[in-house]
Scaffold this motif. Structure first.
Motif, PDB file in Angstrom:
ATOM      1  N   TYR A 102     -22.144 -18.828  31.772  1.00 30.06           N
ATOM      2  CA  TYR A 102     -22.103 -19.814  32.861  1.00 30.06           C
ATOM      3  C   TYR A 102     -20.695 -20.387  32.928  1.00 30.06           C
ATOM      4  O   TYR A 102     -20.218 -21.023  31.979  1.00 30.06           O
ATOM      5  CB  TYR A 102     -23.129 -20.916  32.598  1.00 30.06           C
ATOM      6  CG  TYR A 102     -23.283 -21.904  33.725  1.00 30.06           C
ATOM      7  CD1 TYR A 102     -23.489 -23.264  33.461  1.00 30.06           C
ATOM      8  CD2 TYR A 102     -23.201 -21.516  35.073  1.00 30.06           C
ATOM      9  CE1 TYR A 102     -23.634 -24.180  34.489  1.00 30.06           C
ATOM     10  CE2 TYR A 102     -23.336 -22.428  36.104  1.00 30.06           C
ATOM     11  CZ  TYR A 102     -23.566 -23.759  35.807  1.00 30.06           C
ATOM     12  OH  TYR A 102     -23.702 -24.660  36.831  1.00 30.06           O
ATOM     13  N   GLU A 103     -20.078 -20.129  34.071  1.00 31.94           N
ATOM     14  CA  GLU A 103     -18.662 -20.457  34.202  1.00 31.94           C
ATOM     15  C   GLU A 103     -18.415 -21.965  34.281  1.00 31.94           C
ATOM     16  O   GLU A 103     -17.298 -22.411  34.150  1.00 31.94           O
ATOM     17  CB  GLU A 103     -18.051 -19.756  35.415  1.00 31.94           C
ATOM     18  CG  GLU A 103     -18.670 -20.110  36.744  1.00 31.94           C
ATOM     19  CD  GLU A 103     -19.978 -19.388  37.019  1.00 31.94           C
ATOM     20  OE1 GLU A 103     -20.560 -18.795  36.094  1.00 31.94           O
ATOM     21  OE2 GLU A 103     -20.434 -19.431  38.168  1.00 31.94           O
ATOM     22  N   GLU A 104     -19.467 -22.728  34.485  1.00 29.24           N
ATOM     23  CA  GLU A 104     -19.258 -24.188  34.575  1.00 29.24           C
ATOM     24  C   GLU A 104     -19.247 -24.844  33.192  1.00 29.24           C
ATOM     25  O   GLU A 104     -18.983 -26.035  33.058  1.00 29.24           O
ATOM     26  CB  GLU A 104     -20.364 -24.839  35.446  1.00 29.24           C
ATOM     27  CG  GLU A 104     -20.489 -24.273  36.856  1.00 29.24           C
ATOM     28  CD  GLU A 104     -19.186 -24.416  37.672  1.00 29.24           C
ATOM     29  OE1 GLU A 104     -18.910 -23.548  38.511  1.00 29.24           O
ATOM     30  OE2 GLU A 104     -18.428 -25.378  37.402  1.00 29.24           O
ATOM     31  N   PRO A 159     -23.803 -13.091  39.690  1.00 29.51           N
ATOM     32  CA  PRO A 159     -23.180 -12.315  40.771  1.00 29.51           C
ATOM     33  C   PRO A 159     -21.833 -12.894  41.176  1.00 29.51           C
ATOM     34  O   PRO A 159     -21.375 -13.876  40.561  1.00 29.51           O
ATOM     35  CB  PRO A 159     -24.188 -12.469  41.914  1.00 29.51           C
ATOM     36  CG  PRO A 159     -24.739 -13.847  41.707  1.00 29.51           C
ATOM     37  CD  PRO A 159     -24.797 -14.048  40.216  1.00 29.51           C
ATOM     38  N   GLU A 160     -21.257 -12.309  42.210  1.00 23.56           N
ATOM     39  CA  GLU A 160     -19.934 -12.768  42.665  1.00 23.56           C
ATOM     40  C   GLU A 160     -19.941 -14.281  42.924  1.00 23.56           C
ATOM     41  O   GLU A 160     -18.981 -14.989  42.640  1.00 23.56           O
ATOM     42  CB  GLU A 160     -19.562 -12.055  43.976  1.00 23.56           C
ATOM     43  CG  GLU A 160     -19.335 -10.555  43.840  1.00 23.56           C
ATOM     44  CD  GLU A 160     -20.595  -9.740  44.101  1.00 23.56           C
ATOM     45  OE1 GLU A 160     -21.711 -10.293  44.027  1.00 23.56           O
ATOM     46  OE2 GLU A 160     -20.457  -8.516  44.333  1.00 23.56           O
ATOM     47  N   GLY A 161     -21.058 -14.811  43.440  1.00 26.43           N
ATOM     48  CA  GLY A 161     -21.088 -16.229  43.800  1.00 26.43           C
ATOM     49  C   GLY A 161     -21.565 -17.124  42.671  1.00 26.43           C
ATOM     50  O   GLY A 161     -21.704 -18.346  42.830  1.00 26.43           O
ATOM     51  N   GLY A 162     -21.817 -16.541  41.501  1.00 29.81           N
ATOM     52  CA  GLY A 162     -22.204 -17.358  40.347  1.00 29.81           C
ATOM     53  C   GLY A 162     -23.650 -17.824  40.419  1.00 29.81           C
ATOM     54  O   GLY A 162     -24.427 -17.397  41.264  1.00 29.81           O
ATOM     55  N   PHE A 163     -24.012 -18.702  39.481  1.00 35.05           N
ATOM     56  CA  PHE A 163     -25.372 -19.239  39.388  1.00 35.05           C
ATOM     57  C   PHE A 163     -25.411 -20.645  39.989  1.00 35.05           C
ATOM     58  O   PHE A 163     -24.426 -21.372  39.909  1.00 35.05           O
ATOM     59  CB  PHE A 163     -25.814 -19.348  37.919  1.00 35.05           C
ATOM     60  CG  PHE A 163     -26.077 -18.045  37.240  1.00 35.05           C
ATOM     61  CD1 PHE A 163     -25.279 -17.631  36.186  1.00 35.05           C
ATOM     62  CD2 PHE A 163     -27.115 -17.215  37.653  1.00 35.05           C
ATOM     63  CE1 PHE A 163     -25.513 -16.412  35.556  1.00 35.05           C
ATOM     64  CE2 PHE A 163     -27.356 -16.003  37.020  1.00 35.05           C
ATOM     65  CZ  PHE A 163     -26.552 -15.605  35.974  1.00 35.05           C
ATOM     66  N   ARG A 209     -14.383 -11.833  36.903  1.00 38.12           N
ATOM     67  CA  ARG A 209     -15.275 -11.113  37.824  1.00 38.12           C
ATOM     68  C   ARG A 209     -16.550 -10.762  37.053  1.00 38.12           C
ATOM     69  O   ARG A 209     -16.510 -10.614  35.833  1.00 38.12           O
ATOM     70  CB  ARG A 209     -14.606  -9.833  38.330  1.00 38.12           C
ATOM     71  CG  ARG A 209     -13.487 -10.072  39.309  1.00 38.12           C
ATOM     72  CD  ARG A 209     -12.841  -8.747  39.706  1.00 38.12           C
ATOM     73  NE  ARG A 209     -11.701  -8.955  40.588  1.00 38.12           N
ATOM     74  CZ  ARG A 209     -11.812  -9.112  41.908  1.00 38.12           C
ATOM     75  NH1 ARG A 209     -13.025  -9.084  42.469  1.00 38.12           N
ATOM     76  NH2 ARG A 209     -10.757  -9.314  42.657  1.00 38.12           N
ATOM     77  N   ALA A 210     -17.631 -10.568  37.769  1.00 36.28           N
ATOM     78  CA  ALA A 210     -18.920 -10.300  37.091  1.00 36.28           C
ATOM     79  C   ALA A 210     -18.814  -9.100  36.169  1.00 36.28           C
ATOM     80  O   ALA A 210     -19.292  -9.123  35.028  1.00 36.28           O
ATOM     81  CB  ALA A 210     -20.004 -10.074  38.143  1.00 36.28           C
ATOM     82  N   GLU A 211     -18.158  -8.032  36.628  1.00 30.30           N
ATOM     83  CA  GLU A 211     -18.047  -6.846  35.788  1.00 30.30           C
ATOM     84  C   GLU A 211     -17.185  -7.114  34.562  1.00 30.30           C
ATOM     85  O   GLU A 211     -17.488  -6.670  33.458  1.00 30.30           O
ATOM     86  CB  GLU A 211     -17.547  -5.643  36.586  1.00 30.30           C
ATOM     87  CG  GLU A 211     -16.180  -5.763  37.232  1.00 30.30           C
ATOM     88  CD  GLU A 211     -16.205  -6.415  38.613  1.00 30.30           C
ATOM     89  OE1 GLU A 211     -17.130  -7.209  38.867  1.00 30.30           O
ATOM     90  OE2 GLU A 211     -15.282  -6.123  39.411  1.00 30.30           O
TER      91      GLU A 211
HETATM   92  N1  SAM Z   1     -19.041 -19.026  40.603  1.00 30.37           N
HETATM   93  C1  SAM Z   1     -17.809 -18.427  40.097  1.00 30.37           C
HETATM   94  C2  SAM Z   1     -16.634 -19.094  40.805  1.00 30.37           C
HETATM   95  O1  SAM Z   1     -16.542 -20.280  40.619  1.00 30.37           O
HETATM   96  O2  SAM Z   1     -15.873 -18.452  41.508  1.00 30.37           O
HETATM   97  C3  SAM Z   1     -17.817 -16.941  40.260  1.00 30.37           C
HETATM   98  C4  SAM Z   1     -18.869 -16.288  39.421  1.00 30.37           C
HETATM   99  S1  SAM Z   1     -18.198 -15.040  38.401  1.00 30.37           S
HETATM  100  C5  SAM Z   1     -17.388 -14.061  39.557  1.00 30.37           C
HETATM  101  C6  SAM Z   1     -19.615 -14.006  38.034  1.00 30.37           C
HETATM  102  C7  SAM Z   1     -20.329 -14.312  36.732  1.00 30.37           C
HETATM  103  O3  SAM Z   1     -19.499 -13.996  35.624  1.00 30.37           O
HETATM  104  C8  SAM Z   1     -20.728 -15.746  36.502  1.00 30.37           C
HETATM  105  O4  SAM Z   1     -21.934 -16.067  37.169  1.00 30.37           O
HETATM  106  C9  SAM Z   1     -20.886 -15.783  34.989  1.00 30.37           C
HETATM  107  O5  SAM Z   1     -22.139 -15.207  34.619  1.00 30.37           O
HETATM  108  C10 SAM Z   1     -19.764 -14.883  34.542  1.00 30.37           C
HETATM  109  N2  SAM Z   1     -18.527 -15.595  34.223  1.00 30.37           N
HETATM  110  C11 SAM Z   1     -17.324 -15.417  34.797  1.00 30.37           C
HETATM  111  N3  SAM Z   1     -16.381 -16.171  34.191  1.00 30.37           N
HETATM  112  C12 SAM Z   1     -17.019 -16.864  33.197  1.00 30.37           C
HETATM  113  C13 SAM Z   1     -16.605 -17.807  32.212  1.00 30.37           C
HETATM  114  N4  SAM Z   1     -15.323 -18.196  32.098  1.00 30.37           N
HETATM  115  N5  SAM Z   1     -17.526 -18.318  31.373  1.00 30.37           N
HETATM  116  C14 SAM Z   1     -18.835 -17.939  31.464  1.00 30.37           C
HETATM  117  N6  SAM Z   1     -19.292 -17.051  32.369  1.00 30.37           N
HETATM  118  C15 SAM Z   1     -18.386 -16.509  33.231  1.00 30.37           C
END
Ligand code: SAM
Length: 239
Positions: free
Chosen positions: A163-165, A192-196, A220-222
């Motif tokens: 979880y990026e937050e 996904p690209e738009g996160g959770f 990125r998700a990948e």
């Molecule tokens: N919502 C994000 C944003 O603010 O642009 C984009 C989501 S990111 C492209 C896709 C997924 O990768 C996220 O939902 C999370 O599961 C994972 N992810 C990416 N960076 C992360 C981080 N620094 N810490 C934890 N999860 C991360």
């Protein structure tokens, strides 16, 4: 040496049609050529006896195991196009034992019921080819498409949602990885690209998934999938 996933039945080798084509037309196999065949997760050294029709004999079984010692389940939100193909390929190379497709509020790619089997078949081909290339004896299974409610039904003992937050500190992730015990199954959820959404993360937490950070940058998700799987595989294979 070329590796195929096939069936070994009383020392006879059966390959799928596309593998027969690959062996005889692409690899232009000749009698005497040797190949590796994986059957029921066991590895065999085999020899081509004839090509018209194809006849392959088992020479011997090989005791080799390139699998991670724990089952690692990647629960990955569907992402667009070739990126998801790439994610499947790398997850295979990094030892995932199962891939579960996740549909969330923000997944752009939706799998319609009518196209589900065709899509899963294509994904399974990618997994099989990647498993052959990286010399695994197991193709990651892929048969489930779930939503966030489905997380609670995943059988795993170490469960995390990236979880990026969460703060950019990776300690919670690292200590979870270090806590993995023998035979425990690990499940990692990537969005996904738009996160959770916050509600989705709360649902995951209620289902026993710990929210973890993968560092200060938004991956990125990948990339997030590779990062998480790399750290887990590195830890599990450190000795
Ligand atoms: N919502 C994000 C944003 O603010 O642009 C984009 C989501 S990111 C492209 C896709 C997924 O990768 C996220 O939902 C999370 O599961 C994972 N992810 C990416 N960076 C992360 C981080 N620094 N810490 C934890 N999860 C991360």
């Amino acid at each position: 040496m070329q590796r195929y996933f096939g069936q070994v039945i009383s020392n006879q080798v059966l390959l799928a049609d596309d593998d027969v084509f690959h062996l005889t037309k692409v690899m232009r196999a000749r009698p005497g050529d040797q190949i590796e065949v994986v059957s029921d997760e066991k590895l065999f050294l085999c020899e081509v006896k004839k090509t018209k029709p194809l006849a392959i004999d088992v020479i011997k079984s090989i005791n080799e195991n390139h699998e991670l010692k724990n089952k690692v389940i990647l629960i990955a939100a569907l992402i667009k196009g070739e990126k998801f193909d790439f994610l499947l390929q790398k997850a295979t190379e990094l030892g995932a034992s199962e891939i579960i497709l996740l549909q969330t509020e923000r997944t752009i790619v939706k799998i319609k019921p009518a196209e589900k089997e065709l899509k899963l078949e294509r994904y399974r081909r990618i997994l099989k080819e990647a498993a052959e290339q990286c010399k695994r004896t197991r193709i990651p299974s892929l048969y489930r498409v779930i939503d966030m409610e489905g997380l609670k039904d995943v059988d795993a003992q170490v469960k995390m949602i990236a979880y990026e937050e969460v703060s950019g500190v990776t300690e919670s992730f690292n200590s979870l990885v270090r806590s993995i015990k023998d035979k425990q199954k690990v499940a990692v959820v990537i969005g996904p690209e738009g996160g959770f959404s916050k509600e989705e993360v709360d649902l995951a937490i209620d289902a026993g998934y710990a929210p973890v950070s993968l560092g200060k940058r938004i991956l990125r998700a990948e990339t997030a999938s590779f990062y998480a799987l790399s750290v887990i595989a590195n830890h599990l294979e450190r000795k």
